[in-house]
Motif scaffolding. Sequence first.
Motif, short mmCIF file in Angstrom:
data_model
loop_
_atom_site.label_atom_id
_atom_site.label_comp_id
_atom_site.label_asym_id
_atom_site.label_seq_id
_atom_site.Cartn_x
_atom_site.Cartn_y
_atom_site.Cartn_z
N UNK A 148 1.67 2.98 -2.40
CA UNK A 148 3.29 3.10 -3.33
C UNK A 148 3.80 4.35 -2.81
N UNK A 149 5.05 4.30 -2.57
CA UNK A 149 5.98 5.45 -2.12
C UNK A 149 6.16 6.40 -3.26
N UNK A 150 6.74 7.61 -3.01
CA UNK A 150 6.81 8.38 -4.23
C UNK A 150 7.95 7.94 -5.19
N UNK A 151 8.91 7.21 -4.62
CA UNK A 151 10.19 6.70 -5.33
C UNK A 151 9.69 5.66 -6.24
N UNK A 152 8.89 4.96 -5.69
CA UNK A 152 8.26 3.77 -6.35
C UNK A 152 7.41 4.21 -7.73
N UNK A 153 6.65 5.35 -7.40
CA UNK A 153 5.81 6.00 -8.44
C UNK A 153 6.54 6.57 -9.49
N UNK A 154 7.78 7.24 -8.90
CA UNK A 154 8.75 8.11 -10.07
C UNK A 154 9.34 7.11 -10.93
N UNK A 155 9.97 6.09 -10.38
CA UNK A 155 10.54 5.04 -11.14
C UNK A 155 9.65 4.42 -12.20
N UNK A 156 8.45 4.00 -11.68
CA UNK A 156 7.31 3.52 -12.91
C UNK A 156 7.24 4.53 -13.81
N UNK A 157 6.95 5.74 -13.59
CA UNK A 157 6.86 6.75 -14.71
C UNK A 157 8.11 6.98 -15.22
N UNK A 158 9.21 6.83 -14.98
CA UNK A 158 10.59 6.84 -15.84
C UNK A 158 10.55 5.45 -16.72
N UNK A 159 10.15 4.44 -16.18
CA UNK A 159 10.46 3.23 -16.94
C UNK A 159 9.15 3.44 -18.38
N UNK A 160 8.07 3.89 -17.90
CA UNK A 160 7.27 4.12 -19.10
C UNK A 160 7.93 5.13 -20.18
N UNK A 161 8.41 6.00 -19.63
CA UNK A 161 8.95 6.98 -20.67
C UNK A 161 9.85 6.39 -21.35
N UNK A 162 10.90 5.44 -20.57
CA UNK A 162 12.11 4.90 -21.47
C UNK A 162 11.49 3.73 -22.36
N UNK A 163 10.30 3.21 -22.07
CA UNK A 163 9.82 2.19 -23.00
C UNK A 163 9.24 2.71 -24.30
N UNK A 164 8.83 3.97 -24.12
CA UNK A 164 8.51 4.51 -25.64
C UNK A 164 9.47 5.30 -26.32
N UNK A 165 10.29 5.39 -25.80
CA UNK A 165 11.65 6.15 -26.22
C UNK A 165 12.19 5.51 -27.72
N UNK A 166 12.01 6.62 -28.80
CA UNK A 166 12.23 6.16 -30.23
C UNK A 166 13.97 6.06 -30.26
N UNK A 167 14.59 7.12 -29.46
CA UNK A 167 16.07 6.78 -29.87
C UNK A 167 16.77 5.78 -28.80
N UNK A 168 17.32 4.71 -28.82
CA UNK A 168 17.64 3.65 -27.81
C UNK A 168 19.19 3.44 -27.72
N UNK A 169 19.89 4.01 -28.62
CA UNK A 169 21.48 3.66 -28.60
C UNK A 169 21.60 2.42 -29.34
N UNK A 170 22.93 2.04 -29.21
CA UNK A 170 23.46 0.72 -30.10
C UNK A 170 23.90 -0.14 -28.95
N UNK A 171 23.84 -1.33 -29.09
CA UNK A 171 24.45 -2.34 -28.18
C UNK A 171 26.11 -2.75 -28.55
#
Length: 318
Positions: A1-24
């Motif tokens: 897995x390249x560096x960018x791939x691992x970076x965005x996987x980590x980012x997605x996990x952080x976003x998945x658990x974010x409590x503040x998500x905005x409003x549609x």
Amino acid sequence: MSTVASIIVSIAEEMRTASERGTVANYIPPLARVDLNRFGMAVVGMDGETHTVGDAEVPFSVQSVSKVFSLSMALNAMGDELWGRVRQEPSGSAFNSIVQLENEHGIPRNPFINAGAIVIADILVSRYGRENAQTRLLEFLRPLVSDPSSIDIDTDVARQERETGFRNMALANYMRTFGNIRNVVEDTLDFYFHQCALTMSCHQLAQVGTCLMTGGRNPLTGERIMSERNAQTILALMMMCGHYDGSGAFAIRVGLPGKSGVGGGILAIAPGVASIAVWSPGLNAQGNSLLGTRALERLVQHTGWSVFRANPWVANPT
């Protein structure tokens, strides 16, 4: 897995658990029904290497991100004559504000606020006709992606935007009093609403953005689809105006030319390096994706891709 791939996987996990998500965007009924927990991200490099994560293959309504593409077409058609009908300056106002038009004689500040994008739509309707303008827009976009037939216009979204788009109707009619809308207002707005109802996935949006990453060429074919100068102009406008009255904050936090839409998508370009698309439907107070902005900020922190770094492309982890 390249560096960018691992970076965005980590980012997605952080976003998945974010409590503040905005409003549609609840003022457009189909957008109000989108799951707030959706998150996708795609990165396409100069060599075509692609990394995706989360809901990157799920189509969504790109809304105002489409203004990048209509502007590209209008610049191809008119060149610098375009700037007689719309300016190139930040507005400092909300995306659907009518306030500045009176003082500035019906000339919108830039092509990314709604008034400016309606003028761009009017130009394309003049050139191609009401119905054919939609076809030409799709023909402009589809050669840039690997699955062209799946880029389409959601006619239900377009219909509901037309039924609720009273502010846009006011903007168009007001500009017509200054002679800056030259077609039947309903025809211009019909194309504008259909343009905003384009559906793409993050993967497709990042692929489309590669023509700006490369300075105006289709990287799949090498064909030039806009001049390098036009590509640079669009990137500059994305940096200055792509997030409405949140553009300055986005430039500081992310440091890349970007264009947002109230569907929760953002297209960002690292010139000569990568085209990036992110989608999270929850919006902040300025109508920009809350987690999408945060995800791009994290990506730039890890990659060093901000155009404001002394050597922005030295640390290229692709």
